[in-house]
Design an enzyme around this catalytic site. Structure first.
Site, mmCIF file in Angstrom:
data_model
loop_
_atom_site.group_PDB
_atom_site.id
_atom_site.type_symbol
_atom_site.label_atom_id
_atom_site.label_comp_id
_atom_site.label_asym_id
_atom_site.label_seq_id
_atom_site.Cartn_x
_atom_site.Cartn_y
_atom_site.Cartn_z
ATOM 1 N N SER A 161 0.831 -1.210 0.000
ATOM 2 C CA SER A 161 0.000 0.000 0.000
ATOM 3 C C SER A 161 0.865 1.259 0.000
ATOM 4 O O SER A 161 1.619 1.457 -0.962
ATOM 5 C CB SER A 161 -0.965 -0.063 1.177
ATOM 6 O OG SER A 161 -2.074 0.763 0.944
ATOM 7 N N ASP A 241 -10.146 -5.431 -3.329
ATOM 8 C CA ASP A 241 -9.488 -4.421 -2.483
ATOM 9 C C ASP A 241 -10.368 -3.171 -2.435
ATOM 10 O O ASP A 241 -10.645 -2.569 -3.478
ATOM 11 C CB ASP A 241 -8.109 -4.089 -3.071
ATOM 12 C CG ASP A 241 -7.279 -3.191 -2.172
ATOM 13 O OD1 ASP A 241 -6.087 -3.483 -1.981
ATOM 14 O OD2 ASP A 241 -7.841 -2.186 -1.666
ATOM 15 N N HIS A 276 -7.476 -6.027 0.868
ATOM 16 C CA HIS A 276 -6.272 -5.211 1.074
ATOM 17 C C HIS A 276 -5.474 -5.682 2.288
ATOM 18 O O HIS A 276 -4.452 -5.119 2.619
ATOM 19 C CB HIS A 276 -6.706 -3.750 1.288
ATOM 20 C CG HIS A 276 -5.613 -2.738 1.158
ATOM 21 N ND1 HIS A 276 -4.964 -2.443 -0.027
ATOM 22 C CD2 HIS A 276 -5.053 -1.917 2.097
ATOM 23 C CE1 HIS A 276 -4.066 -1.499 0.171
ATOM 24 N NE2 HIS A 276 -4.086 -1.148 1.438
HETATM 25 N N1 LIG Z 1 -7.390 1.781 10.230
HETATM 26 C C1 LIG Z 1 -7.937 1.771 8.893
HETATM 27 C C2 LIG Z 1 -7.338 0.627 8.135
HETATM 28 C C3 LIG Z 1 -6.124 1.167 7.418
HETATM 29 C C4 LIG Z 1 -5.479 0.053 6.640
HETATM 30 O O1 LIG Z 1 -6.113 -0.828 6.087
HETATM 31 N N2 LIG Z 1 -4.160 0.136 6.618
HETATM 32 C C5 LIG Z 1 -3.412 -0.837 5.843
HETATM 33 C C6 LIG Z 1 -2.514 -0.087 4.873
HETATM 34 S S1 LIG Z 1 -3.460 1.061 3.899
HETATM 35 C C7 LIG Z 1 -2.315 1.931 2.945
HETATM 36 O O2 LIG Z 1 -1.161 2.062 3.274
HETATM 37 C C8 LIG Z 1 -2.637 -1.728 6.811
HETATM 38 O O3 LIG Z 1 -1.573 -2.239 6.470
HETATM 39 N N3 LIG Z 1 -3.171 -1.863 8.035
HETATM 40 C C9 LIG Z 1 -2.451 -2.563 9.090
HETATM 41 C C10 LIG Z 1 -2.844 -4.002 9.249
HETATM 42 O O4 LIG Z 1 -2.223 -4.680 10.113
HETATM 43 O O5 LIG Z 1 -3.742 -4.465 8.517
HETATM 44 C C11 LIG Z 1 -9.395 1.591 8.906
HETATM 45 O O6 LIG Z 1 -9.921 1.581 10.013
HETATM 46 O O7 LIG Z 1 -9.928 1.405 7.814
#
Ligand SMILES: N[C@@H](CCC(=O)N[C@@H](CSC=O)C(=O)NCC(=O)O)C(=O)O
Length: 299
Positions: A161, A241, A276
């Site tokens: 991402s 995604d 995602h």
């Molecule tokens: N907190 C957000 C979720 C954000 C999210 O999905 N972050 C991804 C990367 S998005 C782009 O860089 C991620 O890697 N999250 C960490 C994980 O451990 O999954 C929401 O509430 O939507």
């Protein structure tokens, strides 16, 4: 560097470290996985153990990927170390998003050198990840012996991402000096200048002048970097995604590569039924690991 914690996983050790960064002017955390080969008394090994740098996405610390991507199994399979940097400077003294959202500020440094106040003081993540951190890791792990770990030369880069964006950006910006032997990405932001996440970050960190954004946008960089040999960029993205159409838009990188030396050398694999999350990332880590192992000369 200070070792905060060290624990066994697979056949190697995950080392959690912290250090005072000269780039960010903060204390930074980083996780390093040392594969089983690091601990083998293998005098026949002719060269240091190569490294794969994994850049994480929005909201992440070094722990998300080291706990949920399962790179360690692959690192032991092929014999490479893993480096999991943090995603931004952190601390009460570090400016954050005025809107207190999760897509800008702490946990969302976008791996660039900010020029705009109040972020310029600490958000120097490009220099941190691509210049300072490898030197610091080399000094820490190789200070008492012939270099057993290669953080400086035989290195690959990948990420997810925002981190996939950071990997492609760092790879292309460092391509002329062959900074990284290979690059892959999981659901990367490929054209930050033209998607909301990237526009918010570039405006906040780099200012309103869009010409300044081009130096960090993969869709601009790819038009000005001449590819050599069989180099290619491997990308996976899930067709379920939720960020695909609004923030990721991998087709824009394919479009930007047209009529350049990268045409047909950016491979976007859209995989059915994946989202995602790290369930998606961990599924395709083995393919990315093999890709990097080949480019690092391990197979
Ligand atoms: N907190 C957000 C979720 C954000 C999210 O999905 N972050 C991804 C990367 S998005 C782009 O860089 C991620 O890697 N999250 C960490 C994980 O451990 O999954 C929401 O509430 O939507």
């Amino acid at each position: 560097m200070n070792v905060v914690k060290e624990l066994s996983v697979c056949g190697g050790r995950l080392v959690k470290l912290s250090h005072n960064s000269t780039s960010t002017k903060t204390c930074m955390n980083v996780n390093v996985y040392l594969p089983k080969q690091y601990y083998a008394q293998d005098s026949s090994r002719s060269r240091p153990i190569p490294t794969v740098v994994y850049l994480s996405g929005l909201t992440c610390t070094p722990d998300n990927a080291s706990e949920k991507a399962f790179w360690q199994f692959q690192a032991d399979k092929y014999g490479f170390a893993m480096v999991f940097p943090d995603t931004s400077p952190r601390g009460d003294q570090v400016a954050n998003d005025p809107e207190d959202s999760w897509d800008f500020g702490q946990g969302a440094g976008f791996y660039l050198n900010a020029t705009q106040d109040p972020y310029a003081q600490h958000y120097q993540m490009y220099d941190y990840v691509h210049k300072e951190l490898p030197q610091t890791l080399d000094a820490h792990f190789n200070k008492n012996a012939a270099a057993k770990l290669d953080f400086l030369d035989n290195v690959a880069i990948t990420g997810h991402s925002m981190g996939g964006y950071g990997a492609i950006c760092g790879y292309l910006k460092g391509y002329a000096e062959r900074r990284y032997k290979s690059c892959s990405a999981f659901a990367p932001i490929v054209n930050p200048s033209n998607v909301p996440w990237g526009q918010k970050a570039f405006k906040g960190y780099l200012g309103d002048e869009r010409a300044q954004w081009q130096a960090y946008d993969p869709c601009a960089l790819i038009k000005n970097v001449k590819r050599v040999g069989d180099d290619k960029v491997l990308i996976h993205v899930g067709d379920e995604d939720p960020f695909l159409e609004k923030h990721l838009r991998p087709e824009l990188l394919l479009e930007a590569a047209k009529s350049t030396s990268w045409e047909n050398y950016v491979q976007v694999k859209k995989v059915h039924g994946f989202d995602h999350s790290y369930y998606f990332v961990s599924t395709f880590v083995p393919e990315h690991a093999e890709f990097h192992a080949k480019n690092l000369g391990l197979i």
